[in-house]
Write an enzyme that holds these catalytic residues in place. Structure first.
Site, PDB file in Angstrom:
ATOM      1  N   SER A 148       0.854  -1.188   0.000  1.00  0.00           N
ATOM      2  CA  SER A 148       0.000   0.000   0.000  1.00  0.00           C
ATOM      3  C   SER A 148       0.887   1.234   0.000  1.00  0.00           C
ATOM      4  CB  SER A 148      -0.903   0.010   1.234  1.00  0.00           C
ATOM      5  OG  SER A 148      -1.573   1.245   1.372  1.00  0.00           O
ATOM      6  N   TYR A 161      -2.400   0.015  10.521  1.00  0.00           N
ATOM      7  CA  TYR A 161      -2.381  -0.395   9.113  1.00  0.00           C
ATOM      8  C   TYR A 161      -1.061  -0.001   8.461  1.00  0.00           C
ATOM      9  CZ  TYR A 161      -3.848  -0.809   4.226  1.00  0.00           C
ATOM     10  OH  TYR A 161      -3.936  -1.147   2.897  1.00  0.00           O
TER      11      TYR A 161
END
Length: 287
Positions: A148, A161
């Site tokens: 990501s 995250y």
């Protein structure tokens, strides 16, 4: 297993987290490219959307469905061993399973931090370790880790995250060095914002406390997240990129794509940290 042993010479791809988003689209893309696509997910009752889309495209016979919770060691062993027994090979592994926990660090329980890492990082490592021996012995294979932009730049409100995706970055770099010369390729795909269910699920996984001292700042983060979700591009671009990577003889380590990904990375490289920090704070409605 749902079908008899496949004696065809089709390449085999195993994809984790395929009930929606990048994983679902990647399974369809690889099936279109002639792969036997092993679609794994925690709960096979969530496979209806993928089954319907596969039926619409006439891809049912190329997709195999398998229960796999990447945090469950027994299920990992069963899934990998079963796939190898049935097809004799795993040519491509796409580590896609993951989710997002949000909130400000002080208010996120430690069990949530551990849960985030169990899925996004330790689960990815465990599945990779289970697949590696067969790839290494055959002298070929491709491991694609779906990272990501949050693994390159940390944003407020999503520390668990971001930390898990930063870990995936470091692991992938080290693994690529380790597998140099073995014929096994390691690739990172680093999406920015795309229209996937992780947005809705992430917003549901926001941890906050009553009368939080971070309330106004968290609201700014959530407003920005919702706006990004509304304007984000189609996730099919990610699945198509993954498909192209599987056909490359010498893929590079990193592939970045998506809304704002290049801009924020170049900003981190070129701008003084205090300026970048100020820009992020302003974008989130801060002073």
């Amino acid at each position: 297993m749902e079908r008899e042993k496949n004696t065809a010479e089709n390449p085999v791809a195993l994809v984790t987290g395929t009930s929606s988003g990048f994983g679902l689209l990647t399974v369809l893309e690889l099936a279109r490219r002639g792969y036997v696509a092993v679609a794994t997910m925690r709960d096979l009752r969530n496979s209806d959307e993928l089954r319907l889309k596969a039926q619409e495209e006439g891809l049912e016979r190329q997709i195999h469905y398998l229960k796999l919770d990447v945090t469950n060691a027994a299920e990992i062993e069963h899934a990998i061993a079963g796939t190898l027994k049935t097809y004799g090979r795993i040519d491509v592994l796409v580590n896609n399973a993951g989710f997002a926990i949000g909130g400000f660090t002080e208010e996120i329980p430690m069990e949530d931090w551990r849960l985030q890492f169990e899925t996004n990082f330790f689960g990815l490592v465990a599945v990779t370790k289970a697949v590696l021996p067969s790839m290494r012995q055959k002298g070929r294979g491709c491991i694609i880790n779906v990272g990501s932009i949050s693994g390159l730049v940390g944003f407020p409100g999503y520390a668990p995250y971001a930390a898990s995706k930063f870990a995936v970055e470091g692991f992938s770099e080290s693994l690529r060095h380790e597998l140099s010369g073995t014929g096994v390729k390691v690739v990172l795909v680093e999406p920015g914002s795309f229209r996937t269910p992780i947005w809705d699920k992430g917003l549901q996984n926001i941890r906050r406390q009553p009368a939080s001292p971070y309330a106004s700042r968290l609201e700014g983060v959530l407003r920005y997240s919702r706006k990004s979700a509304e304007t984000a591009p189609d996730p099919v671009h990610v699945s198509r990129l993954i498909g192209r990577i599987t056909a490359m003889s010498s893929p590079r380590l990193r592939y970045r794509l998506g809304q704002g990904s290049s801009l924020i990375i170049w900003g981190k490289i070129l701008l003084p940290w205090n300026l970048l920090e100020w820009m992020i704070r302003k974008a989130l409605g801060g002073r």
